[in-house]
Design a protein around this motif. Structure first.
Motif, short mmCIF file in Angstrom:
data_model
loop_
_atom_site.label_atom_id
_atom_site.label_comp_id
_atom_site.label_asym_id
_atom_site.label_seq_id
_atom_site.Cartn_x
_atom_site.Cartn_y
_atom_site.Cartn_z
N GLY A 16 4.31 5.97 -5.11
CA GLY A 16 4.59 5.91 -6.54
C GLY A 16 3.37 6.12 -7.40
O GLY A 16 3.43 6.80 -8.44
N GLY A 17 2.23 5.55 -7.01
CA GLY A 17 1.00 5.72 -7.78
C GLY A 17 0.55 7.16 -7.82
O GLY A 17 0.15 7.68 -8.87
N LYS A 18 0.62 7.82 -6.69
CA LYS A 18 0.23 9.23 -6.63
C LYS A 18 1.19 10.10 -7.45
O LYS A 18 0.76 11.03 -8.15
CB LYS A 18 0.21 9.70 -5.17
N TYR A 19 2.48 9.76 -7.40
CA TYR A 19 3.45 10.52 -8.20
C TYR A 19 3.14 10.38 -9.69
O TYR A 19 3.14 11.37 -10.43
CB TYR A 19 4.87 10.03 -7.90
N VAL A 20 2.90 9.16 -10.14
CA VAL A 20 2.60 8.91 -11.55
C VAL A 20 1.35 9.68 -11.97
O VAL A 20 1.31 10.31 -13.04
CB VAL A 20 2.43 7.41 -11.81
N ALA A 21 0.33 9.65 -11.12
CA ALA A 21 -0.93 10.32 -11.46
C ALA A 21 -0.79 11.84 -11.51
O ALA A 21 -1.39 12.50 -12.37
CB ALA A 21 -2.00 9.93 -10.44
N ALA B 152 0.83 -1.20 0.00
CA ALA B 152 0.00 0.00 0.00
C ALA B 152 0.87 1.25 0.00
O ALA B 152 0.53 2.26 -0.63
CB ALA B 152 -0.93 0.00 1.22
N MET B 153 1.99 1.19 0.69
CA MET B 153 2.90 2.33 0.73
C MET B 153 3.55 2.55 -0.64
O MET B 153 3.78 3.69 -1.05
CB MET B 153 3.93 2.14 1.83
N ASN C 30 -4.35 -4.25 -6.30
CA ASN C 30 -5.51 -3.63 -5.64
C ASN C 30 -5.19 -2.25 -5.08
O ASN C 30 -6.01 -1.32 -5.17
CB ASN C 30 -6.03 -4.54 -4.54
N ASN C 31 -3.99 -2.08 -4.53
CA ASN C 31 -3.63 -0.78 -3.98
C ASN C 31 -3.35 0.24 -5.07
O ASN C 31 -3.75 1.41 -4.96
CB ASN C 31 -2.44 -0.92 -3.03
N TYR C 32 -2.68 -0.17 -6.15
CA TYR C 32 -2.48 0.76 -7.27
C TYR C 32 -3.83 1.13 -7.90
O TYR C 32 -4.04 2.29 -8.29
CB TYR C 32 -1.55 0.16 -8.32
N GLU C 33 -4.73 0.17 -8.01
CA GLU C 33 -6.04 0.46 -8.59
C GLU C 33 -6.75 1.54 -7.78
O GLU C 33 -7.29 2.51 -8.34
CB GLU C 33 -6.89 -0.81 -8.62
N GLU C 34 -6.73 1.42 -6.47
CA GLU C 34 -7.41 2.39 -5.62
C GLU C 34 -6.78 3.77 -5.72
O GLU C 34 -7.47 4.78 -5.92
CB GLU C 34 -7.38 1.92 -4.16
N VAL C 35 -5.46 3.82 -5.60
CA VAL C 35 -4.77 5.11 -5.59
C VAL C 35 -4.87 5.80 -6.95
O VAL C 35 -5.18 7.00 -7.04
CB VAL C 35 -3.30 4.93 -5.18
N LEU C 36 -4.61 5.06 -8.02
CA LEU C 36 -4.67 5.66 -9.35
C LEU C 36 -6.08 6.15 -9.68
O LEU C 36 -6.27 7.25 -10.20
CB LEU C 36 -4.19 4.66 -10.40
N PRO D 125 8.77 5.72 -13.77
CA PRO D 125 9.56 5.76 -12.54
C PRO D 125 9.19 4.62 -11.58
O PRO D 125 8.15 4.00 -11.73
CB PRO D 125 9.21 7.12 -11.94
N PHE D 126 10.06 4.40 -10.58
CA PHE D 126 9.85 3.33 -9.62
C PHE D 126 9.87 3.87 -8.19
O PHE D 126 10.65 4.76 -7.85
CB PHE D 126 10.94 2.26 -9.76
N THR D 127 9.00 3.29 -7.38
CA THR D 127 8.98 3.61 -5.96
C THR D 127 10.08 2.84 -5.24
O THR D 127 10.31 1.67 -5.55
CB THR D 127 7.63 3.20 -5.34
#
Length: 317
Positions: free
Chosen positions: A48-53, A42-43, A76-82, A179-181
């Protein structure tokens, strides 16, 4: 461990670097005596997901993950954040660990119009996925979490084979990877504690600390701090001291980790970085052709974990 030992023995448990967010968010494993300092999936997504978005042109994503707890937690966590940050999720697919028939699945992402692809995999699967991606003609980028030295060594070999040697920064930048987290890598944090940690770790083991090192160091540091604070080695006293503790000595800096009172997961800062060729300075102690580059962004610890009132948080201590 939680089901078979912790609940029966009633002894505090500091979970290791197992990364599934569910350990500290699912009702079945969450407990007032289960703690985790190490970072989780989730972290990865919430940084990383928020940065990409918010910082890239990616507006639509196709999600891939390994068909077990880690891969599903990543997806599941990337789906939610993105989704929460305005990125369209085109589809998500789960495949067995070690899956190698990637051309068709990557073509599906291209045909769906993806700008980006997330790969929730370990060394068992990533090389085959990256080889097919690099050999294909795809318009999207691949992003996610930066893994351990072992995985980076294999991925680095894959890049060398696909892009040729020497592996230059220009070749990597044009590859579409990143990019990568990073949960933690030795060159992402500039502070006195980390400098000492990197030196001592390298002298002891002949390699620099990477992905899991900071969380496990902090787990030990937190237990020492709890025993000293409580003046006791009693399990109940140590657990009470750990709840809500801000850990003083950590590789992410002084007071770098804080255990959340609602689920005993420690929150900490995360960084986002692109890949870079391994520099001469680190080549002897990082036996991989690629390393994380300079941080593009550091996401503060108050933004990286699942909030107490989030839909995915089913833990209430």
């Amino acid at each position: 461990m939680i089901d078979t030992v912790v609940d029966t023995a009633d002894v505090p448990f500091m979970a290791g670097p197992a990364a599934s967010a569910g350990i500290s968010s699912n009702e079945g494993t969450c407990s007032d005596i289960v703690f985790r300092a190490s970072e989780n999936t989730a972290m990865d997504a919430r940084s990383g997901g928020k940065y990409v978005a918010q910082e890239t042109d990616i507006s639509s994503v196709y999600l891939f993950g390994a068909d077990y707890s880690f891969g599903r937690a990543v997806v599941n966590n990337y789906e939610e954040v993105l989704s929460n940050n305005g990125v369209e999720i085109l589809d998500k697919r789960f495949v067995p660990q070690g899956y190698s028939e990637w051309e068709g699945l990557l073509d599906n992402a291209e045909e769906a119009g993806a700008d980006g692809v997330v790969g929730g995999f370990t060394v068992a699967t990533l090389p085959a996925m990256f080889t097919s991606y690099l050999q294909g003609d795809y318009s999207y980028s691949v992003f996610g979490g930066l893994a351990t030295r072992i995985t980076n060594a294999v991925v680095g070999q894959t890049l060398q084979q696909a892009l040729g040697e020497p592996l230059t920064q220009e070749k990597i930048d044009n590859s579409g990877l990143g990019p990568f987290t990073t949960r933690y890598h030795w060159n992402q944090y500039d502070n006195e504690i980390n400098s000492t940690f990197v030196e001592d770790y390298t002298n002891a083991y002949g390699t620099v600390p990477d992905l899991f090192s900071s969380g496990t160091f902090t787990a030990a540091s937190a237990i020492v701090q709890a025993v000293n604070s409580a003046g006791s080695t009693s399990g109940s006293d140590v657990a009470e001291a750990l709840r809500g503790m801000t850990v003083t000595d950590t590789p992410k800096g002084e007071d770098g980790y804080t255990f959340q009172e609602y689920n005993n997961q420690a929150r900490s800062a995360m960084t986002v970085a692109n890949l870079a060729p391994t520099s001469d300075e680190w080549s002897d102690n990082w036996q991989a052709a690629i390393q994380p580059g300079e941080p593009l962004a550091t996401i503060g610890k108050d933004e990286t974990t699942i909030p107490a009132d989030a839909p995915g948080m089913n833990c209430s201590l």
